[in-house]
Write a protein that holds these residues in place. Sequence first.
Motif, PDB file in Angstrom:
ATOM      1  N   SER A 954      12.532  28.774 106.066  1.00  0.00           N
ATOM      2  CA  SER A 954      13.326  29.224 104.926  1.00  0.00           C
ATOM      3  C   SER A 954      12.356  29.704 103.855  1.00  0.00           C
ATOM      4  O   SER A 954      11.150  29.441 103.919  1.00  0.00           O
ATOM      5  CB  SER A 954      14.220  28.097 104.386  1.00  0.00           C
ATOM      6  N   ILE A 955      12.903  30.418 102.891  1.00  0.00           N
ATOM      7  CA  ILE A 955      12.069  30.905 101.791  1.00  0.00           C
ATOM      8  C   ILE A 955      11.734  29.729 100.866  1.00  0.00           C
ATOM      9  O   ILE A 955      12.636  29.039 100.364  1.00  0.00           O
ATOM     10  CB  ILE A 955      12.796  32.017 101.008  1.00  0.00           C
ATOM     11  N   GLU A 956      10.459  29.526 100.656  1.00  0.00           N
ATOM     12  CA  GLU A 956      10.023  28.447  99.772  1.00  0.00           C
ATOM     13  C   GLU A 956      10.202  28.889  98.324  1.00  0.00           C
ATOM     14  O   GLU A 956       9.540  29.819  97.858  1.00  0.00           O
ATOM     15  CB  GLU A 956       8.555  28.105 100.036  1.00  0.00           C
ATOM     16  N   THR A 957      11.103  28.255  97.618  1.00  0.00           N
ATOM     17  CA  THR A 957      11.389  28.629  96.228  1.00  0.00           C
ATOM     18  C   THR A 957      10.468  27.872  95.290  1.00  0.00           C
ATOM     19  O   THR A 957      10.147  26.693  95.517  1.00  0.00           O
ATOM     20  CB  THR A 957      12.847  28.313  95.881  1.00  0.00           C
ATOM     21  N   GLY A 958      10.046  28.542  94.240  1.00  0.00           N
ATOM     22  CA  GLY A 958       9.158  27.910  93.272  1.00  0.00           C
ATOM     23  C   GLY A 958       7.792  27.656  93.857  1.00  0.00           C
ATOM     24  O   GLY A 958       7.272  28.416  94.685  1.00  0.00           O
ATOM     25  N   PHE A 959       7.214  26.503  93.459  1.00  0.00           N
ATOM     26  CA  PHE A 959       5.870  26.163  93.903  1.00  0.00           C
ATOM     27  C   PHE A 959       5.870  25.011  94.900  1.00  0.00           C
ATOM     28  O   PHE A 959       4.818  24.484  95.243  1.00  0.00           O
ATOM     29  CB  PHE A 959       4.997  25.788  92.693  1.00  0.00           C
ATOM     30  N   GLY A 960       7.044  24.637  95.346  1.00  0.00           N
ATOM     31  CA  GLY A 960       7.106  23.549  96.305  1.00  0.00           C
ATOM     32  C   GLY A 960       7.297  22.211  95.634  1.00  0.00           C
ATOM     33  O   GLY A 960       7.031  22.034  94.439  1.00  0.00           O
ATOM     34  N   PRO A 961       7.759  21.209  96.380  1.00  0.00           N
ATOM     35  CA  PRO A 961       8.060  19.885  95.794  1.00  0.00           C
ATOM     36  C   PRO A 961       6.819  19.125  95.343  1.00  0.00           C
ATOM     37  O   PRO A 961       6.916  18.252  94.479  1.00  0.00           O
ATOM     38  CB  PRO A 961       8.771  19.159  96.950  1.00  0.00           C
TER      39      PRO A 961
END
Length: 1252
Positions: A954-961
Motif C-alpha cells: 500500500s502507499i505509505e502515507t506520511g513518514f511512517g509510524p
Amino acid sequence: MKNISQEIDDQKGVDEMDQMDIDEESSRNENNLLTTQNILNKHVNNSIGDTDNTAAVTIKKSENAVLVKHCTKWPLLIDPQRQAIQWIRTKEAENNLRVITADDSTLLRVCEQCIRLGLPLIIENVGETIESSLLPLLDRDLFKRTSSTIGTIRFNDIDIEYNPNFRVYFITQLNNPHFLPDICIRVTLINFTITQNGLEHQLLSLVVLNEEPHLEYERKVLLETMAQDLKSLRDYEDRTLEMLTTSEQHLLDRHDLIDNLTRSKITSDEISNRYHENESNERQINLARQCYVSLAKRGSLLYFLINHLSNLNIMYQFSLTWFQRTFHSCILDHDTTRRMSMTNLSNDLDPLQRLTRQRRASSLLSSLISSPRQSISEELTREQTPINPIKTRRNTKSFVSTVTPQQRTATLRLMVDRLTFTIYQLVSWSLFAEHQLLFSFLLTTTIEREINNNDDDENNKHITNTSDIIHEEEGGEEEEHHQQQQKTKLSFITRNEWTCFMSPLLNTINEDKLTFVNDLLPSLYSLCQNLLHDINQEFFKHSNPYLYLTRHNNYSRLSRFQCILLIKILRPELLLPSISQYVAEQMGSKFLSSGFADIQDIYTHSSPQAPIILLLSSGTDPTNLLLRFAKETRGSASHLDVISLGQGQGPKVEEVLSKALTLKGRWIFLHNCHLSASFMPRLRVLVNNFSKPGLELDSQFRLFLSTKPDIHFPLELLQLGLKMTIEWPVGLKSSLLQTFGPTGIVNEKVYDNETLGPYWRRLVFNLAFFHAVIHERKKFGALGWNLSYEFNQSDLEVAVLELESLVRRSKNQIPSFDVFCYLAGSVIYGGRVTDEFDRRRLLRIIERFYCPETLKEDYSYAGDETYKAPNLNLNFSGLLSYINALPDFDDPRVFGMHPNTNRALMYVQANQLVDMLVTIEPQYRMMISLGTSSDSDTACMAIIDDITTKLPRSIETGFGPQARHITFENALIKISDKLESKYHAYSVFFSLLKQEIRAYNELLELIHATCHDLRRALVGETVVSEILEETQRTLLMHEMPRIWKKKSYPSTKSLRAWIADNLVRITFFKEWTRLIVTYVEDKNPSPLPSIFNIGAFYYPKGLFSAILQSSARSIGLPIDQLKFTYQVLDNNEERQILQSSTSINDIANGITIDGIYIDGAQWDNEHHQIVDCTSQQRTHRLPPLLCKLIPKSIEDVDSTNVYECPVYLTALRAVSASEAAKHLVGTITIPCSETESFWTTRSIAGILEVNE
C-alpha cells in the motif's frame, strides 16, 4: 537344437525325466518363437507407419485405435484433421453407422434409435461442453427390469432397452479444447491430432507411390509379409499353449502337440532367415525412398505452418484433405495445365487411386512387382494349419530405380518449387492484406529454422529452399556445386535468434534496453554496441539498412536473418521494407506479388461441391463484383441469385438452393452470412448434402458465401471451401481507379456531363479525392482518426448526387462551398463520425477540397507538383491517365500530415507484425522470461518475486509510524485549523488525494493477492484456476494480466515499464502526504505540491475538476461562469516565481501541472508555440502548464493562433466509441505557429503516457 521327433523315437520307455525333457524342449521352442516374434514386433512397429498413405493404416498402428476399441468409457476423440472420423466410418461401414452433429435438433431421437437397434453412432462437432441430456448415455446408467433379461437405460425421460451392440463416438474438431473435469471423468479422451512426423510419412508414401510406384508396392508387400509372419508365430504360440493347458493325456501321447512344436521350430527358423534377407531388401527400398524425403518434409512443414494461421483470424482454416489434394496435384503431373482442382470434392481419393493404378500398370518395372514367394506350409494339410499360407522371398533382390539421379533431382526441384508456390498463392488469396507479408516472412523463416532443427540429422541435406531440393551422392560435381551455392544463399536460423526476434520492439534505443540481446546472442550484442557508438552513424543514416548490412565488408559474415534482427532491434521503423527485401532475396520476388486474387482465378480452382467464401473487410460489398463477373462469364447475370441473409431468410435460402440443384448452371450468392448466425448450422448441413452419394451436381453450379470474420461461421465450411478476401484498394491511386473504373460511382457519362458547367469535372474529382483521403487516413491509426469508420461507396454515391443537385440549383456554376461542406461533412460522411474531434477534423479536411483555391489551374493537393490537380478541361480518358501517373506510395502531406508520419506508421506496422508472430508462436516470447531457468514455473516465480519486492502492499502515507512526525491521518484533522478560511478551497484537493490513495491501494492489494495465490499454485498448495493460468501466461509474455487490467488505469506499457510507472506514481502521492504533514508542523509553506504530475493520477479528470472547484470557491464565482486559461512555463525563472506565488498566496493564482506529451508536434521555447517536429521522434514533452480560472466575461487577448488540443490518457486516444469519454481527459488551449485548421488536420493531441 535337438530334433524332437528323433528324441521321441529313441525314448520308448518314458518316466519323469522324459516328461521333463519334453517340457524343456517345449520351453526352448517357445523361447525361439518369442525371440523371432520380438524381432518382428520391433521391426513392424518401426515401419508400420509408412505402410499406406491413408488414415486407416496410420491410426491402426497406434495405441489410439486400441483405446477406441477397448475403452470402458465412451471415447471422446480430438480430431481436427478428420482422420479419426474417416477411419471410424470405414471400420463401422458394415454396421449401418449413423452420423449426426451435436447441434442437430434430432440428436436425442437418433440416439434413442441407435440404443434400441444396437447401431454405432458418431456425434461430431462436439464443443467444449456436452448437453446435459446426454449424461445418462455417458454414464451408461443401466438397470435391469424383472420382465427383461437385457439392460435398460433411462434416456430423454424414456426407459429404453439397451442393445449391447450399441457404440457411440464423440468427436470434436477443436484443436485445443478445454473440457471441464466433469466431462473428462465420464469419457475416454483420445487425441488424434496428426503430428508433423506422421504427416511426413503419409506424404512420403504418396509421392513415392506417384513417382516410383514399384518401390511403394514392394515396401508394402514386405511389411505385409512380416505382419503375416508375426501372425503365424502368434498362432503357433496360442495353439501350443492351448494344447498344454487343456491336455488331459500324457504329453508323449499328444502327437499333435509334438508335431505342432516341430512345425513351430521350423517356421521360426525360416522366418528368422527370411527376416535377415528382407532386411537387405528394405534397406535398398528405404534408400531409394529417402531421395523423396525432402518433398515430404516440405509438405509437412507447409501444412503445419498454415495450420497455425487460425491464431491470427478464425477464418484462416485449411483442412488436411484440402492440403493432401493440393500436394498430390503438385506432384501428379509436371504440366500445370493438367492439375486437379484445389478444393475438397469428397473424402475419397478414387481419382488418385485410379491414376496410380494406371501409372503402376504402365511402369517398366511392373515385372518386379509379382515376384514368386514360396510357402513354408505347403506340406501341411488344412486341418493342421490354422493360418493362411505365408509367402517368402528366397533371394535378396536389388531395387534399383529406373530414374537417374539427375532426373530425380530436377523433378524434385520442380515439384518442391510448385508445391511451395502453389500453397503460398492459394493461402495468400485467403489472407487479408495485413497478414500477407507476415505469411511470406513466416514461410521463409520456417524453412530456414527447419534447416537448423535438422542440422544434426542425416537427412538434413534434403531440407532446402524452393530452388534447392536434394544432393544425390551419385549426382556428380555439378550437383555438389549447385548444392553449395544454395547453402550459402539460404542459411539456418538458430533458436536463440528466433527467440530474440520475438522480443518487443524498442521505441528508444540504449544499451540498458539491450540486455536481453546480450543474454541470448552475445556476439550480436557487441555488433549493436559498435553500431550505436559509430561516430559517423552510417547505419542509422542509411535509407536502406538491409542493403547497407549485406554489402558492407564489416558485416559480410552475418546471415541474412541476422541482418533483419539487427534492423528489428536498432531501426524497427524500417523492419517491413527490410523483410520484403529479405523474402525476395531468399525465396524470390514472386512470393511478394501473389497476395491478391482475381475472381476468375478462384472460379477456375473451384468445384460445385465446395462453396466460394468471400471474406469481407469493413465497408466492402462484393455484389457488384459478382454481377460483373457473371456478365463476363455468361453474358448476363440472370443465372445469379443474390440473397442477403438476415432474420427470416433461412426458408428462402433452402427453397432457392433446392431449385438450383435441379436446374442447370445456377449460381447462388448468400450475402452477409455473419448476420444470420442461427442459420449457419443448417447451411452447413445443406452444403454437406452436395457430396452425398447419388447426387450429381451440374458442373457449372456454384455457391458463393460472403461473411465478415465471425466465430459462428461453420468450421467445416471454412475448411471445405475456397476462400478469397475482399478489401478496399490500398492507396489513393487504387481508390481513385476504383471510383472511376468500369463499375465505379463516377463513370464517363457522369464525369463528362457538360450540362453541369465548366467546373463540374474538378468538383467531382475533388469529391472522389476527398473520399479516398479520409478512407486512407485509417492506416495511420490514432493519427488518422481517433476511431475507425466504415466510409464506403454508398457515401460517395450520395455525395455525388447532392453535389450535382447543388450545381444545378446554382445554375451550373460554382455552388455554395459552405452548404456542401456542411452536407458532406456533417450529414453524409459526418453521420458516421461519433467522436467530436474526428468530426472537427473531417470538416477541416473537406474545406481543403471545397474552397475557391481548389478551382484554380495550378492548385495542388499536397503543395507540390506530384499531386497537382488535373486540368479543368481534361476528359475521362485523360483523367484515367492522370490517375495512373500518380505515385504508388502516398505522400503523408496529401493527407495534411507531417512527412515523418510514415515513420510512425511503419513503426506501428512493424510492432503489429511482431505481435502477430507472438500470437502464432507465444512460447518464444515466454522463453525470454525463462533466461537460465529450466522451466516456466521457476521463471514465473522469479517474476513474481521481482514484482512483490518492488511494489509496496500500500502507499505509505506520511513518514511512517516510527518517524518523529505526526501521522497523515492526524495531519488531515489538524489542517483545517491551520488553513482557516482557505480550508474550504483546499479541501477539494485533500479529497482527491484520499480518492487516489484508495484506488492505488486497491490495485496494489490485488497485485499482491494474485501473486500470493499464483505462488501457492506453482508449489502445489492450491488448485490452478483459469485466472491463475492466464496470469502466469501473461507474466511470462511480459504483459499485464487481464485481472490487473480491469482494476488498473488504462496503459499500453509492457509489464516491466508498467511496474516502473506505478512506482513513479506511488512516489508522487507518498511525497504529497509528507508535504501535508510538514505543513501542519510548520515546516513547509504549502500543503500542495509545487507541480502536479497529472500523469500520476488514477483519475486525471479529477485534477481538473479539483482545480475548477477550488478556484471557484477561492474566487467566489459559480463554476459555470469560469473558464480555464493555460500558460506554458518554458522559462525556468518565470516558473519559479509563479510556483512560489501559488504556494504562498492562493490557489486562485493558478495550479501548475506537468506530465503532458504532445503527440505529433513539439514545443518551441524560443517562439513559445507548438511547431512541427524537427526530429524523427513522434512525441515530445510539453513544459509545465499554469492552469488558471478566469471569468468568462474576460475576453482572450489573442485567439487567432491558438489550438484547442485534446488530451488523452494514452497514445491509443479514444480506443473505442464506448470508451472515448473515459480516455479523454479534457482540452487545453496552447499557442501554435500555424492556423487551427492546420493542427486539426495534423491530428495533434496531448497524451499522458509514452510507451518507451
